[in-house]
Scaffold this motif. Structure first.
Motif, PDB file in Angstrom:
ATOM      1  N   THR A 128      37.053  49.853  45.402  1.00 34.62           N
ATOM      2  CA  THR A 128      37.948  49.984  44.048  1.00 34.62           C
ATOM      3  C   THR A 128      38.588  49.849  43.189  1.00 34.62           C
ATOM      4  O   THR A 128      39.165  49.524  42.915  1.00 34.62           O
ATOM      5  CB  THR A 128      36.342  51.144  43.287  1.00 34.62           C
ATOM      6  N   LEU A 135      37.725  57.351  36.101  1.00 32.55           N
ATOM      7  CA  LEU A 135      36.894  56.530  35.909  1.00 32.55           C
ATOM      8  C   LEU A 135      35.731  57.569  35.343  1.00 32.55           C
ATOM      9  O   LEU A 135      35.387  57.355  34.445  1.00 32.55           O
ATOM     10  CB  LEU A 135      35.756  56.101  36.427  1.00 32.55           C
ATOM     11  N   PHE A 155      23.020  50.839  39.516  1.00 32.11           N
ATOM     12  CA  PHE A 155      21.804  50.962  40.879  1.00 32.11           C
ATOM     13  C   PHE A 155      21.008  50.344  41.303  1.00 32.11           C
ATOM     14  O   PHE A 155      20.218  50.357  41.771  1.00 32.11           O
ATOM     15  CB  PHE A 155      21.811  52.862  40.516  1.00 32.11           C
ATOM     16  N   ARG A 187      36.724  50.042  30.153  1.00 31.20           N
ATOM     17  CA  ARG A 187      37.629  49.263  30.619  1.00 31.20           C
ATOM     18  C   ARG A 187      38.430  49.477  29.937  1.00 31.20           C
ATOM     19  O   ARG A 187      40.148  50.007  30.040  1.00 31.20           O
ATOM     20  CB  ARG A 187      37.242  47.781  30.453  1.00 31.20           C
ATOM     21  N   GLU A 194      45.180  55.170  32.023  1.00 31.22           N
ATOM     22  CA  GLU A 194      46.496  54.644  32.765  1.00 31.22           C
ATOM     23  C   GLU A 194      47.599  54.278  31.902  1.00 31.22           C
ATOM     24  O   GLU A 194      48.885  54.505  32.562  1.00 31.22           O
ATOM     25  CB  GLU A 194      46.370  53.456  32.857  1.00 31.22           C
TER      26      GLU A 194
ATOM     27  N   MET B   1      47.655  51.441  37.239  1.00 36.50           N
ATOM     28  CA  MET B   1      46.384  50.672  37.537  1.00 36.50           C
ATOM     29  C   MET B   1      46.578  49.359  37.800  1.00 36.50           C
ATOM     30  O   MET B   1      45.400  48.518  37.654  1.00 36.50           O
ATOM     31  CB  MET B   1      44.990  51.242  36.520  1.00 36.50           C
ATOM     32  N   ASN B   2      47.824  49.029  37.487  1.00 34.48           N
ATOM     33  CA  ASN B   2      47.702  47.532  36.959  1.00 34.48           C
ATOM     34  C   ASN B   2      47.021  46.340  38.169  1.00 34.48           C
ATOM     35  O   ASN B   2      46.549  45.205  37.213  1.00 34.48           O
ATOM     36  CB  ASN B   2      49.360  47.378  37.060  1.00 34.48           C
ATOM     37  N   VAL B   4      44.510  47.006  39.939  1.00 35.70           N
ATOM     38  CA  VAL B   4      43.247  47.186  39.775  1.00 35.70           C
ATOM     39  C   VAL B   4      42.043  46.078  38.809  1.00 35.70           C
ATOM     40  O   VAL B   4      42.667  45.703  37.975  1.00 35.70           O
ATOM     41  CB  VAL B   4      42.867  49.249  38.996  1.00 35.70           C
ATOM     42  N   ASN B   5      40.794  45.811  39.756  1.00 35.05           N
ATOM     43  CA  ASN B   5      40.594  44.857  39.456  1.00 35.05           C
ATOM     44  C   ASN B   5      38.948  45.029  38.425  1.00 35.05           C
ATOM     45  O   ASN B   5      38.808  46.274  38.790  1.00 35.05           O
ATOM     46  CB  ASN B   5      39.834  44.039  40.737  1.00 35.05           C
ATOM     47  N   LEU B   6      39.613  45.056  36.550  1.00 32.80           N
ATOM     48  CA  LEU B   6      37.978  45.535  36.184  1.00 32.80           C
ATOM     49  C   LEU B   6      37.064  45.246  36.018  1.00 32.80           C
ATOM     50  O   LEU B   6      36.316  44.552  34.573  1.00 32.80           O
ATOM     51  CB  LEU B   6      39.164  45.999  35.231  1.00 32.80           C
ATOM     52  N   ASP B   8      33.377  43.315  35.833  1.00 35.02           N
ATOM     53  CA  ASP B   8      32.430  43.697  35.713  1.00 35.02           C
ATOM     54  C   ASP B   8      31.473  43.968  37.586  1.00 35.02           C
ATOM     55  O   ASP B   8      31.581  45.266  37.303  1.00 35.02           O
ATOM     56  CB  ASP B   8      31.163  42.770  35.138  1.00 35.02           C
ATOM     57  N   HIS B  10      33.425  45.090  39.374  1.00 34.24           N
ATOM     58  CA  HIS B  10      34.489  45.947  40.563  1.00 34.24           C
ATOM     59  C   HIS B  10      33.808  47.198  39.668  1.00 34.24           C
ATOM     60  O   HIS B  10      33.742  48.760  40.167  1.00 34.24           O
ATOM     61  CB  HIS B  10      35.783  45.288  40.331  1.00 34.24           C
ATOM     62  N   VAL B  11      33.540  47.084  38.315  1.00 35.40           N
ATOM     63  CA  VAL B  11      33.544  48.765  37.496  1.00 35.40           C
ATOM     64  C   VAL B  11      32.188  48.979  37.595  1.00 35.40           C
ATOM     65  O   VAL B  11      32.317  50.513  37.897  1.00 35.40           O
ATOM     66  CB  VAL B  11      33.299  48.165  36.370  1.00 35.40           C
ATOM     67  N   LEU B  12      31.216  48.012  38.232  1.00 35.12           N
ATOM     68  CA  LEU B  12      30.029  49.038  38.783  1.00 35.12           C
ATOM     69  C   LEU B  12      29.931  49.425  39.848  1.00 35.12           C
ATOM     70  O   LEU B  12      29.174  50.150  40.019  1.00 35.12           O
ATOM     71  CB  LEU B  12      28.958  47.645  38.579  1.00 35.12           C
ATOM     72  N   THR B  13      30.272  49.167  41.077  1.00 34.67           N
ATOM     73  CA  THR B  13      30.469  49.556  42.064  1.00 34.67           C
ATOM     74  C   THR B  13      30.958  50.460  41.789  1.00 34.67           C
ATOM     75  O   THR B  13      30.607  51.310  42.537  1.00 34.67           O
ATOM     76  CB  THR B  13      31.335  48.054  42.832  1.00 34.67           C
ATOM     77  N   ALA B  14      32.389  50.424  41.670  1.00 30.41           N
ATOM     78  CA  ALA B  14      33.158  51.959  41.020  1.00 30.41           C
ATOM     79  C   ALA B  14      32.204  52.619  40.634  1.00 30.41           C
ATOM     80  O   ALA B  14      32.422  54.530  40.919  1.00 30.41           O
ATOM     81  CB  ALA B  14      34.713  51.283  40.317  1.00 30.41           C
ATOM     82  N   LEU B  15      31.573  52.680  39.382  1.00 34.10           N
ATOM     83  CA  LEU B  15      30.705  53.883  39.366  1.00 34.10           C
ATOM     84  C   LEU B  15      29.581  53.939  39.881  1.00 34.10           C
ATOM     85  O   LEU B  15      29.438  54.985  39.835  1.00 34.10           O
ATOM     86  CB  LEU B  15      29.691  52.751  37.909  1.00 34.10           C
ATOM     87  N   ARG B  16      29.781  52.760  40.604  1.00 31.81           N
ATOM     88  CA  ARG B  16      27.732  54.095  41.684  1.00 31.81           C
ATOM     89  C   ARG B  16      28.875  55.083  42.524  1.00 31.81           C
ATOM     90  O   ARG B  16      28.514  55.769  42.993  1.00 31.81           O
ATOM     91  CB  ARG B  16      27.768  52.137  42.763  1.00 31.81           C
ATOM     92  N   GLN B  17      30.064  54.395  42.822  1.00 31.33           N
ATOM     93  CA  GLN B  17      30.545  55.153  44.158  1.00 31.33           C
ATOM     94  C   GLN B  17      30.752  56.996  43.649  1.00 31.33           C
ATOM     95  O   GLN B  17      30.875  57.756  44.411  1.00 31.33           O
ATOM     96  CB  GLN B  17      31.514  54.500  44.810  1.00 31.33           C
ATOM     97  N   MET B  18      31.053  56.456  42.286  1.00 27.35           N
ATOM     98  CA  MET B  18      31.626  57.300  41.750  1.00 27.35           C
ATOM     99  C   MET B  18      29.967  58.735  41.696  1.00 27.35           C
ATOM    100  O   MET B  18      30.269  59.728  41.819  1.00 27.35           O
ATOM    101  CB  MET B  18      32.340  57.468  40.613  1.00 27.35           C
TER     102      MET B  18
END
Lengths: 196, 152
Positions: A128, A135, A155, A187, A194, B1-2, B4-6, B8, B10-18
């Protein structure tokens, strides 16, 4: 189990692990139920918690989902659909619980703190590179409806828009655009964070 | 965060991990789920037999009547058992309705009768002995449902 095994789960999608385990269970392998539960429980947990249901009640809802599975698995014609069936059932049970009672703690999500011991793995960070704290702050700026929708979608590999529409009171045609809008807002919040 | 890939994904993966980190599934959730599965499976296998009513009039022509209720696998079957001069009369009713063929086995002697479209059936002149009733959609098909054994 729990978040500590997310890296392992990410190797193979949970729905694929679940489908294989379900097939084995149908073939008489009793131990396969443990694999099925292990693969699906983290997803069911988050799907249920997306409804802001308190922890104790969420545990009950997940258990009730499995009871429904035992009574209703015969209706799952295609084993690859088992993950979707469980996810939809968990959401339905969560929604029923929300409607039936007020055992929902509105501030629960807002006060959640990262759990120690479930620290991010190097893999997580590499995937990520989005700051988890940033986030989280950004998610909290979103309307509740966005927070719930994003958590469900994050999920649920194959979300059922029709049912989500039913449960969230949104029109089915508006879920796709709402999903995009919520992600855009997130976003924007991340980008604003940021530059702060 | 320039950098950082934002997008969909990547954001959803990041949300899931968060969310996995902030609100992980409780450590005992698997054990609780497996217990629930065990309990539910046991409930499903167990045929609940209940004696709903019983009147005993031993010397009368209609020498007693009782109603049994069997519940399992999502079906409920009521049996009303009446003693008559030529044996027992068994009136049955399944819910949801299993229409087709009802079979009664009394100590190895078998009789069949039709179960109508609301799941009703009746046997006359059966017993005495240990009996089971089973229901099938056709005479040559496997039973959809069967009672545990009971005494006639």
């Amino acid at each position: 189990m729990g978040a500590g095994e997310s890296a392992e789960a990410s190797v193979r999608p949970a729905y694929a692990v679940a489908a294989d385990a379900f097939r084995s269970w149908l073939d008489g392998d009793r131990d396969a139920m443990t694999t099925l539960v292990h693969a699906m429980n983290p997803i069911l947990w988050h799907v249920v918690r997306a409804y802001r249901i308190d922890e104790t009640t969420a545990k009950d809802v997940v258990q009730e989902t499995w009871v429904r599975f035992v009574h209703g698995y015969a209706a799952i014609d295609d084993p690859t659909a088992v993950a979707a069936w469980l996810t939809v059932t968990a959401r339905r049970e969560a929604w029923r619980t929300v409607k039936r009672s007020d055992r929902v703690s509105p501030s629960d999500l807002d006060t959640l703190e990262p759990r120690l011991g479930a620290s991010p793995s190097a893999e997580d960070a590499a995937v990520t590179a989005i700051s988890s704290a940033e986030l989280w702050r950004s998610v909290l700026t979103l309307p509740e409806r966005c927070q719930r929708l994003l958590r469900i979608i994050a999920f649920d590999d194959k979300p059922d828009y029709r049912r989500i529409a039913e449960e969230t009171g949104m029109r089915i045609g508006s879920i796709g655009p709402t999903r995009s809008r919520c992600l855009d807002r997130l976003r924007a919040a991340l980008t604003a964070g940021e530059t702060r | 965060m320039n950098s950082v890939n934002l997008d969909d994904r990547h954001v959803l993966t990041a949300l899931r991990q968060m969310w996995e980190r902030r609100d992980p599934a409780p450590a005992d959730l698997d054990a609780l789920a497996l217990e629930a599965v065990e309990r539910a499976a046991l409930d499903d296998e167990l045929i609940v037999l209940e004696l709903l009513s019983e009147t005993l009039e031993f010397e009368n022509v209609r020498g007693g009547e009782r109603t049994l209720r069997f519940v399992s696998h999502g079906y409920e079957v009521l049996l009303r058992i009446v003693r008559e001069p030529d044996g027992f009369r068994v009136d049955g009713w399944s819910t949801p309705a299993i229409s087709g063929v009802a079979r009664i086995d009394v100590d190895g002697r078998e009789r069949t009768t039709a179960a109508d479209d609301v799941g009703r059936f009746a046997f006359t002149g059966v017993g005495p002995g240990r009996a089971t009733v089973s229901l099938a959609v056709a005479s040559d098909s496997a039973p959809v449902w069967a009672t545990s054994s009971f005494a006639l």
